[in-house]
Design an enzyme around this catalytic site. Structure first.
Site, PDB file in Angstrom:
ATOM      1  N   ASP A 362      68.303  28.737  38.541  1.00  0.00           N
ATOM      2  CA  ASP A 362      67.917  28.791  39.945  1.00  0.00           C
ATOM      3  C   ASP A 362      68.778  29.518  40.713  1.00  0.00           C
ATOM      4  O   ASP A 362      69.294  30.577  40.185  1.00  0.00           O
ATOM      5  CB  ASP A 362      68.134  27.120  40.387  1.00  0.00           C
ATOM      6  CG  ASP A 362      66.942  26.904  41.367  1.00  0.00           C
ATOM      7  OD1 ASP A 362      67.187  27.369  42.349  1.00  0.00           O
ATOM      8  OD2 ASP A 362      65.945  26.347  40.898  1.00  0.00           O
ATOM      9  N   ASP A 363      68.867  29.363  41.934  1.00  0.00           N
ATOM     10  CA  ASP A 363      69.425  30.235  43.067  1.00  0.00           C
ATOM     11  C   ASP A 363      70.873  30.336  42.773  1.00  0.00           C
ATOM     12  O   ASP A 363      71.701  29.629  41.834  1.00  0.00           O
ATOM     13  CB  ASP A 363      69.277  29.130  44.292  1.00  0.00           C
ATOM     14  CG  ASP A 363      69.588  29.784  45.648  1.00  0.00           C
ATOM     15  OD1 ASP A 363      69.875  31.121  45.456  1.00  0.00           O
ATOM     16  OD2 ASP A 363      69.301  29.261  46.719  1.00  0.00           O
ATOM     17  N   ARG A 439      67.424  27.385  57.437  1.00  0.00           N
ATOM     18  CA  ARG A 439      68.462  27.401  56.335  1.00  0.00           C
ATOM     19  C   ARG A 439      69.114  28.941  56.166  1.00  0.00           C
ATOM     20  O   ARG A 439      69.150  29.580  55.146  1.00  0.00           O
ATOM     21  CB  ARG A 439      67.639  27.367  55.028  1.00  0.00           C
ATOM     22  CG  ARG A 439      68.511  26.759  53.945  1.00  0.00           C
ATOM     23  CD  ARG A 439      67.641  26.886  52.600  1.00  0.00           C
ATOM     24  NE  ARG A 439      68.513  26.291  51.450  1.00  0.00           N
ATOM     25  CZ  ARG A 439      68.411  26.411  50.238  1.00  0.00           C
ATOM     26  NH1 ARG A 439      67.714  27.478  49.827  1.00  0.00           N
ATOM     27  NH2 ARG A 439      69.074  25.589  49.349  1.00  0.00           N
ATOM     28  N   ASP A 474      60.152  30.845  45.357  1.00  0.00           N
ATOM     29  CA  ASP A 474      60.472  29.985  46.152  1.00  0.00           C
ATOM     30  C   ASP A 474      60.333  30.455  47.818  1.00  0.00           C
ATOM     31  O   ASP A 474      59.840  31.487  47.910  1.00  0.00           O
ATOM     32  CB  ASP A 474      61.969  29.398  46.007  1.00  0.00           C
ATOM     33  CG  ASP A 474      62.058  27.784  46.489  1.00  0.00           C
ATOM     34  OD1 ASP A 474      61.154  27.657  47.401  1.00  0.00           O
ATOM     35  OD2 ASP A 474      63.135  27.534  46.115  1.00  0.00           O
ATOM     36  N   ASN A 476      61.779  29.195  51.476  1.00  0.00           N
ATOM     37  CA  ASN A 476      62.216  27.663  51.834  1.00  0.00           C
ATOM     38  C   ASN A 476      62.345  27.598  53.458  1.00  0.00           C
ATOM     39  O   ASN A 476      63.433  27.298  53.797  1.00  0.00           O
ATOM     40  CB  ASN A 476      63.814  27.863  51.193  1.00  0.00           C
ATOM     41  CG  ASN A 476      63.785  27.057  49.951  1.00  0.00           C
ATOM     42  OD1 ASN A 476      63.212  26.149  49.996  1.00  0.00           O
ATOM     43  ND2 ASN A 476      64.495  27.775  49.150  1.00  0.00           N
ATOM     44  N   CYS A 522      56.829  27.468  44.651  1.00  0.00           N
ATOM     45  CA  CYS A 522      57.637  26.576  45.120  1.00  0.00           C
ATOM     46  C   CYS A 522      57.915  26.812  46.594  1.00  0.00           C
ATOM     47  O   CYS A 522      57.981  27.898  46.920  1.00  0.00           O
ATOM     48  CB  CYS A 522      58.982  26.399  44.478  1.00  0.00           C
ATOM     49  SG  CYS A 522      60.368  25.462  44.972  1.00  0.00           S
ATOM     50  N   ASP A 544      61.208  18.466  46.223  1.00  0.00           N
ATOM     51  CA  ASP A 544      62.538  18.448  45.947  1.00  0.00           C
ATOM     52  C   ASP A 544      62.974  16.927  45.843  1.00  0.00           C
ATOM     53  O   ASP A 544      64.331  16.685  45.347  1.00  0.00           O
ATOM     54  CB  ASP A 544      63.332  18.938  46.976  1.00  0.00           C
ATOM     55  CG  ASP A 544      63.460  20.544  46.858  1.00  0.00           C
ATOM     56  OD1 ASP A 544      62.856  21.062  45.882  1.00  0.00           O
ATOM     57  OD2 ASP A 544      63.953  21.043  47.683  1.00  0.00           O
TER      58      ASP A 544
HETATM   59  C1  GLA Z   1      64.454  24.942  47.129  1.00  0.00           C
HETATM   60  C2  GLA Z   1      63.853  24.451  46.000  1.00  0.00           C
HETATM   61  C3  GLA Z   1      64.854  24.012  45.071  1.00  0.00           C
HETATM   62  C4  GLA Z   1      66.067  24.804  44.667  1.00  0.00           C
HETATM   63  C5  GLA Z   1      66.740  25.296  45.859  1.00  0.00           C
HETATM   64  C6  GLA Z   1      67.541  26.562  45.804  1.00  0.00           C
HETATM   65  O1  GLA Z   1      65.087  23.826  47.940  1.00  0.00           O
HETATM   66  O2  GLA Z   1      62.732  23.512  46.406  1.00  0.00           O
HETATM   67  O3  GLA Z   1      64.475  23.667  43.917  1.00  0.00           O
HETATM   68  O4  GLA Z   1      65.497  25.837  43.752  1.00  0.00           O
HETATM   69  O5  GLA Z   1      65.510  25.970  46.883  1.00  0.00           O
HETATM   70  O6  GLA Z   1      67.926  26.891  46.927  1.00  0.00           O
END
Ligand code: GLA
Length: 731
Positions: A362-363, A439, A474, A476, A522, A544
């Site tokens: 992930d991130d 964010r 993603d 966000n 996402c 999430d």
């Molecule tokens: C979002 C996604 C999470 C994760 C974070 C990473 O919130 O929904 O699953 O990937 O970003 O920063």
């Protein structure tokens, strides 16, 4: 097998009425009929040349004829017929007070638009009716496509400007669906927010208008572009007439459910007109998003099953054979931004030991991304965390017989990034005004051709240079200050549409260049889930919120519109960060196994018993994966209605049934209610196999479908947060 049939009935010479205002149908009235699945959809050109709804509901015999529709009378002097006639696509003009499908401002100040039938073409499954303004060279091709298996209609409209000058589209819908007249309808839809998506709502349809929408620049979680309408009274999960509509658009959108002055119910859907418009130059066309509509006489459950089937068989990237979702591991809840080669390799080894098929980092792997303040936009591998690039980790993952996935957030930029320092003008903004952060990040203006090329370019390079099987894409935050100063003022509001078109274009081009790569949509959870993005993505992140009890509600709401085949559901740690609720590993697995299973827990903290239990549950999941992901879903008991919840999935071939049951808490020694299964063959024999939890003593191992459906099954569930699962295998 049922086929699509278009019967075009040219009614025997009918004198057409001439318009008092000029224009209109000149060559007789027409009725067009569309059949697919168990649905008939009939429209006609009325005596005034308007395209009018004739019938939408259960399929009627081929022998059934329909009269050409007639424009309805207005109401006194206050509501012209345009407000009382159920039209399929209406221009704003001639005294329309209802939601228009198209509203235009012409350069000379004229804002009147009256559309009349001009021509049509029809093939086996497609009808295009061309409408034209009564005086101006504005053409609208009202398009219908019927899905032969499910009876789902896909509507769209193409607006052509042949006036010789640009005009501004102030509002445009993909079309309007009209329901049979009735005053006992109720509307179902979902509302939500981050970590609380997919809350089902239900309300009677009264006079007035309910507008579901997003003004966020993206689909959003506040509402989702989907509605279902049934009738009050004797209706439930599996009985009663249900109409539904869903918009395939991942930008700001609107669905208006409105009662006209004669209690006609209309559903109009399209891009949101709020703060948006579209400058359409002469010679250009504007194609609206798809607006899908469907009907089921088998209750809201039947309507969901039709939608699921349509998504799997006709919509998803590899339809009609989308690949089953692999069981994945995701590092986010375990390591957050603290990713590095050694740490991820260690997690990968542990993941492989329990039967994981895909390892997703992930991130945190790129730029100066040590927390959420920096790095977005700089899509180069962080050399401190991965001194030799991603290759050693990817090779390791492959050696463990898993494929490799990676997190990206392509449309975003942190102020603390090389990209923003170089291109501060690339973000959505109004010159001289604040740039509101969410964010700590801003939204790149994907409508700009240079931003489009940059995003496509870095993603293409990433996929060329690394053996990546999967991208978690993603998004966000939502929009603020949606300015686009690089284009003339009159074109700046095109941003709402051009951004999404470029987003889809990038997804499409990436898929063409890298056909084996899969993508997840996402948006901080379920903020970008709709039938538009699902044409280009293989799965979606539901929420999430990974609390396994909350998930029962979220997943139920999700399932009304979207198939479990795309619904990612992770097993995470307990107590959950969401509610500080402690749940057994088995309960958490059984909650996630309702969808496409993933593991998001910190495996570094697991005990040997946890690994053994997980291995067993993942193996069990693989035996029902096809049934759960692509079978027919029956909602047996809703978590919203009491202490219990249960779902049942029946495989397409009818050979396997998977049942999941949950108990929130026992009270006063009441036993668990009996489960009555659905969708089985009454006369076939089925053998019961418990996977987790127990059935009551005395339950037969083998019994007929009739027994399981009418006698039912008693489960020995007692206590708090208990769950059980069993399968039936047809003999
Ligand atoms: C979002 C996604 C999470 C994760 C974070 C990473 O919130 O929904 O699953 O990937 O970003 O920063």
């Amino acid at each position: 097998m049922k086929h699509v049939t278009w019967a075009i009935l040219f009614l025997t010479p009918v004198a057409f009425a001439l318009q008092s205002s000029g224009g209109g149908a000149k060559d007789g009235q027409r009725v067009f009929r569309l059949n697919g699945g168990d649905v008939s959809y009939v429209v006609g050109v009325n005596d005034e040349g308007e395209l009018q709804t004739v019938y939408w509901g259960k399929r009627l015999p081929e022998s059934q004829e329909f009269q050409a529709p007639k424009q309805r009378q207005g109401l006194a002097s206050f509501d012209m017929p345009v407000n009382t006639t159920p039209q399929e696509f209406t221009g704003w003009g001639g005294g329309l007070y209802l939601e228009p499908d198209l509203k235009i401002t012409f350069p000379d100040g004229n804002r009147d638009l009256v559309l009349k039938y001009a021509s049509h073409t029809a093939t086996a499954d497609q009808l295009d009716v061309v409408m034209k303004d009564i005086s101006r060279e504005v053409y609208v091709k009202v398009q219908y496509h019927m899905d032969s298996a499910t009876g789902l209609i896909r509507r769209s409209a193409e607006i052509s400007n042949r006036t010789g000058a640009p005009f501004t589209i102030e509002q445009v819908a993909s079309g309007t669906y009209n329901l049979p007249r009735g005053a006992d309808y109720q509307l179902h839809y979902v509302t939500g927010r981050w970590a609380a998506e997919w809350n089902l709502q239900q309300q009677p349809i009264h006079g007035g208008k309910t507008v579901l929408e997003s003004r966020r620049g993206t689909t959003g979680a506040q509402n989702n572009p989907w509605v279902m309408i049934d009738r009050t009274g004797d209706h439930d999960q599996d009985h009663g007439d249900v109409w539904f509509a869903a918009l395939g658009w991942s930008g700001s959108w609107q669905i208006a459910v409105e009662q006209d002055p004669t209690k006609g119910t209309r559903i109009t859907g399209g891009p949101n007109a709020f703060d948006s418009s579209y400058l359409l130059k002469s010679g250009e066309t504007f194609q609206t998003p798809y607006f899908y509509g469907g009907f089921s006489s088998n209750g809201t459950g039947g309507a969901s099953r039709l939608l699921h089937r349509f998504e799997v068989d006709s919509l998803l990237p590899h339809a009609p054979h989308p690949k089953l979702r692999p069981v994945l591991y995701n590092s986010w809840e375990a390591t957050a931004f603290k990713v590095d080669e050694a740490g991820q390799m260690a997690l990968a080894e542990k993941a492989a030991s329990i039967g994981i098929e895909r390892f997703v980092m992930d991130d945190g792997w790129f730029g100066q991304r040590n927390d959420d303040h920096a790095g977005l936009g700089d899509w180069n591998v962080n050399p401190k965390k991965f001194p030799h690039g991603l290759k050693p980790l990817i090779d390791k993952v492959h050696s463990l017989k898993m494929d490799f996935g990676l997190w990206v957030e392509p449309e975003m930029v942190n102020l603390d990034s090389d990209l923003y320092r170089k291109h501060p003008d690339w973000v959505l903004n109004f010159t001289g005004r604040p740039r509101t952060e969410g964010r700590n990040q801003l939204v790149l203006n994907l409508a700009r051709p240079d931003v489009h090329d940059y995003v496509l370019g870095f993603l293409d390079k990433l996929l060329n240079e690394n053996d990546i099987a999967f991208l978690k894409w993603d998004y966000n935050r939502n929009w603020s200050e949606p300015g686009w100063s690089a284009v003339p003022v009159e074109q700046q509001k095109n941003v709402y549409v051009d951004f999404i078109r470029n987003y889809y274009d990038i997804l499409q081009k990436l898929r063409q260049k890298h056909p084996a790569v899969e993508i997840e949509s996402c948006s901080g959870g379920g903020g970008r889930v709709d039938l538009g993005v699902m044409q280009f993505t293989d799965e979606v992140w539901t929420s999430d919120n990974t609390d396994a009890y909350d998930r029962l509600f979220l997943q139920e709401g999700f399932s009304y519109a979207y198939t479990p085949a795309v619904m990612m559901a992770w097993v995470t740690d307990s107590p959950t960060w969401v509610n500080q609720r402690s749940l057994s590993l088995e309960y958490r697995f059984l909650s996630s196994m309702q969808g496409s299973l993933g593991i998001g827990a910190n495996l570094n903290k697991w005990t040997p018993e946890d690994f053994a239990a997980a291995q067993k549950m993942i193996a069990a999941y693989k035996t029902v994966r096809q049934t759960v992901q692509q079978g027919d879903l029956y909602r047996l008991m809703s978590p919203r209605e009491g202490e219990q919840a249960a779902t049942e999935s029946v495989s397409r071939d009818g050979k396997q049934v998977a049942v999941f049951a949950y108990l929130h808490s026992s009270t006063q020694m009441y036993p668990y209610p009996r489960l009555y299964l659905r969708g089985l063959d009454e006369n076939a024999m089925y053998e019961l196999h418990p996977v987790a939890g127990k059935v009551n003593e005395g339950t037969p191992v083998k019994a007929t479908g009739a027994y399981w459906m009418h006698h039912g099954v008693d489960l020995a569930l007692r206590g708090d947060f208990q769950a059980a699962m069993f399968t039936l295998e047809r003999q």
